[in-house]
Design an enzyme around this catalytic site. Structure first.
Site, PDB file in Angstrom:
ATOM      1  N   LYS A  25     -14.204  20.368  60.742  1.00 44.80           N
ATOM      2  CA  LYS A  25     -13.164  19.761  59.654  1.00 44.80           C
ATOM      3  C   LYS A  25     -13.437  20.122  58.573  1.00 44.80           C
ATOM      4  O   LYS A  25     -14.357  19.950  57.994  1.00 44.80           O
ATOM      5  CB  LYS A  25     -12.701  18.409  59.997  1.00 44.80           C
ATOM      6  N   LYS A  73     -16.060  24.640  56.882  1.00 38.85           N
ATOM      7  CA  LYS A  73     -15.492  25.269  55.579  1.00 38.85           C
ATOM      8  C   LYS A  73     -15.349  26.711  55.807  1.00 38.85           C
ATOM      9  O   LYS A  73     -15.968  27.233  56.483  1.00 38.85           O
ATOM     10  CB  LYS A  73     -16.256  24.743  54.473  1.00 38.85           C
ATOM     11  N   GLY A 129      -6.612  22.715  53.407  1.00 43.77           N
ATOM     12  CA  GLY A 129      -6.421  23.435  51.972  1.00 43.77           C
ATOM     13  C   GLY A 129      -7.969  23.216  51.077  1.00 43.77           C
ATOM     14  O   GLY A 129      -8.582  22.064  51.511  1.00 43.77           O
ATOM     15  N   ASP A 130      -8.132  24.078  50.164  1.00 46.24           N
ATOM     16  CA  ASP A 130      -8.989  23.934  49.135  1.00 46.24           C
ATOM     17  C   ASP A 130      -8.776  24.670  47.939  1.00 46.24           C
ATOM     18  O   ASP A 130      -7.556  25.144  47.759  1.00 46.24           O
ATOM     19  CB  ASP A 130     -10.350  24.146  49.508  1.00 46.24           C
ATOM     20  N   ASN A 136      -4.309  20.775  42.572  1.00 46.56           N
ATOM     21  CA  ASN A 136      -3.840  19.730  43.432  1.00 46.56           C
ATOM     22  C   ASN A 136      -4.744  18.400  43.095  1.00 46.56           C
ATOM     23  O   ASN A 136      -3.942  17.251  42.712  1.00 46.56           O
ATOM     24  CB  ASN A 136      -4.099  20.169  44.824  1.00 46.56           C
TER      25      ASN A 136
END
Ligand code: NDP
Length: 434
Positions: free
Chosen positions: A78, A114, A153-154, A228
């Site tokens: 994850k 990632k 997301g990132d 964000n």
């Protein structure tokens, strides 16, 4: 370092974790057996692939895509996807390594991974971003799945990109599953997921302040970034009565008057960044605010600093400046925003300092809650998800205090590293040499 000489950010992340672990391992030698330390720094799998797409001028563009599946000892991989020109294996391995311990701290069953690409969404049309996302997922889909690997997301990957990626996955697999988190509310997303990292960072910072009889009320808060994480760190800080003095992007920072950013200014910022996709220099002009080009916000006097942009954005000199100006609390919304030198300055001064893997874990924790809701095919209310997020952040704080207390001072770096490591290492030992 000899094996992968060009992966400096990964070496930095490993150095930080192993620095914390050394005294713990000396007392608990069982965790050094069966090649555990050698295994934990080696990704279980890395995929790297070509992403070919056609831009609006009909030109063929080629980018590089990656997924680093770091550790699945306690759950499916994850971790987010980053689209930024600086993305390479050194960056993604550092992020994946951090993610392993962070996910363990959340108490939810998630391993660490990632991924991303050197694609730059800035300045691209919606159609170009869609074509890129579809091309990216056309390869990634073979390597992920709701019980295997669940990206999110990132940097450079927000609601728009998750939508395009999810649509392509669904088409290729012919299934509607919880393979991505950060989804839209009408197609399986969780309330509070967009807010979670920023809110969680403020919840964590407030827990730290509470240990010294302080709160957010009236505090001067300096925030970096305007994406964000920064947006919702600002929102929660304002809700708690703090004065948000800055936000930034990679070109400079905006300074708000001494009473801080207003709710209206925050609402305008969200429209500018998320819908109009403009730069902060434009925002400053429109709002009549001071804009400092090519500068970071760390020289602004504050009580609390929340670095929420990117890795190594706060160095030793910045850390000294913050202390000189009265800063008493630093909670990282970004991953590894402080250099090792800056971290040492904060710890030597015994201020309240939280590393990202503890203070920004609210994002992935709420992604875990999104997976749970998808699994039971139910949606929880805003209040329910926010309460769970708050409880998880409180629990991570308590875990850090338990594992990081040294003569009345809480070393949150040691606390987070030791608590996260213990959980993953125990699972790895119990599952045998793999
Ligand atoms: P966004 O893409 O929404 O925003 C990133 C912000 O950081 C932008 O303001 C961007 O400015 C700035 N930034 C990016 N790269 C640089 C750089 N090289 N130098 C200076 N500023 C930069 O990303 P997020 O808010 O999602 O992520 C921010 C950080 O938080 C990252 O470290 C990420 O890994 C971490 N994080 C995010 C989580 C999430 O849920 N989204 C969860 C946990 C951690 P510009 O527009 O100029 O590029």
């Amino acid at each position: 370092k000899q094996r992968d000489p060009n992966q400096a950010p990964f070496h930095q992340a490993v150095e930080e974790v192993f620095g914390s672990l050394a005294p713990f391992l000396a007392k608990n030698p069982q965790y050094t057996k069966y090649g555990l330390l050698e295994r934990i720094v080696e990704p279980e799998r890395v995929v790297s692939f070509r992403v070919t797409w056609v831009d609006d001028n009909g030109q063929v563009q080629v980018n590089r895509g990656y997924r680093v599946q770091m550790n699945s000892a306690i759950g499916p991989y994850k971790g987010g996807l980053r689209f930024h020109p600086t993305v390479d294996l050194g960056v993604l391995k550092f992020l994946a390594f951090e993610q392993v311990f962070k996910n363990a701290l959340t108490t939810l069953p998630m391993g660490g991974g990632k991924g991303g690409s050197d694609f730059d969404p800035k300045g691209k049309s919606d159609a170009e971003v869609m074509r890129f996302c579809q091309a990216f997922m056309s390869e990634l889909f073979r390597h992920i799945g709701a019980d295997t690997d669940v990206p999110a997301g990132d940097i450079g990957v927000g609601g728009r990109e998750i939508g395009f990626l999810y649509g392509q996955y669904k088409k290729l697999r012919n299934e509607f599953s919880s393979v991505l988190t950060g989804k839209g509310l009408t197609w399986g997303g969780s309330l509070i997921r967009p807010e979670a990292t920023g809110y969680g960072t403020v919840y964590f910072a407030e827990s730290m302040l509470n240990t010294r009889g302080e709160s957010f009320e009236g505090k001067r808060v300096v925030i970096s970034g305007s994406g964000n994480v920064s947006q919702y760190a600002a929102e929660k800080s304002i809700q708690k009565g703090a004065k948000v003095l800055t936000v930034s992007d990679s070109n400079g920072y905006v300074l708000f008057p001494e009473n801080g950013m207003t709710e209206k200014q925050l609402a305008d910022l969200l429209v500018l960044k998320n819908e109009r996709r403009e730069r902060l220099s434009v925002y400053a002009k429109e709002q009549g605010l001071q804009y400092f080009a090519d500068q970071k916000p760390w020289g602004v006097a504050c009580d609390v600093a929340l670095p929420c942009a990117t890795q190594n954005e706060l160095d030793t000199e910045d850390a000294k400046t913050l202390l000189k100006n009265g800063c008493i609390c630093v909670a990282e919304g970004a991953n590894m925003p402080s250099t090792l030198g800056a971290v040492n300055v904060f710890i030597d001064a015994k201020i309240l300092y939280a590393p990202g893997k503890a203070s920004n874990a609210g994002g992935v924790a709420t992604s875990g809650l999104e997976m749970s809701q998808n699994a039971i095919r139910l949606s929880w209310s805003t209040e329910e998800v926010d309460q769970r997020l708050f409880d998880i952040m409180k629990n991570i704080h308590e875990n850090c205090v338990e594992h990081g207390s040294e003569n009345g001072f809480v070393n949150y770096v040691n606390g987070a590293n030791i608590a996260g490591f213990k959980k993953v290492a125990t699972a790895m030992l119990e599952q045998g040499v793999l």
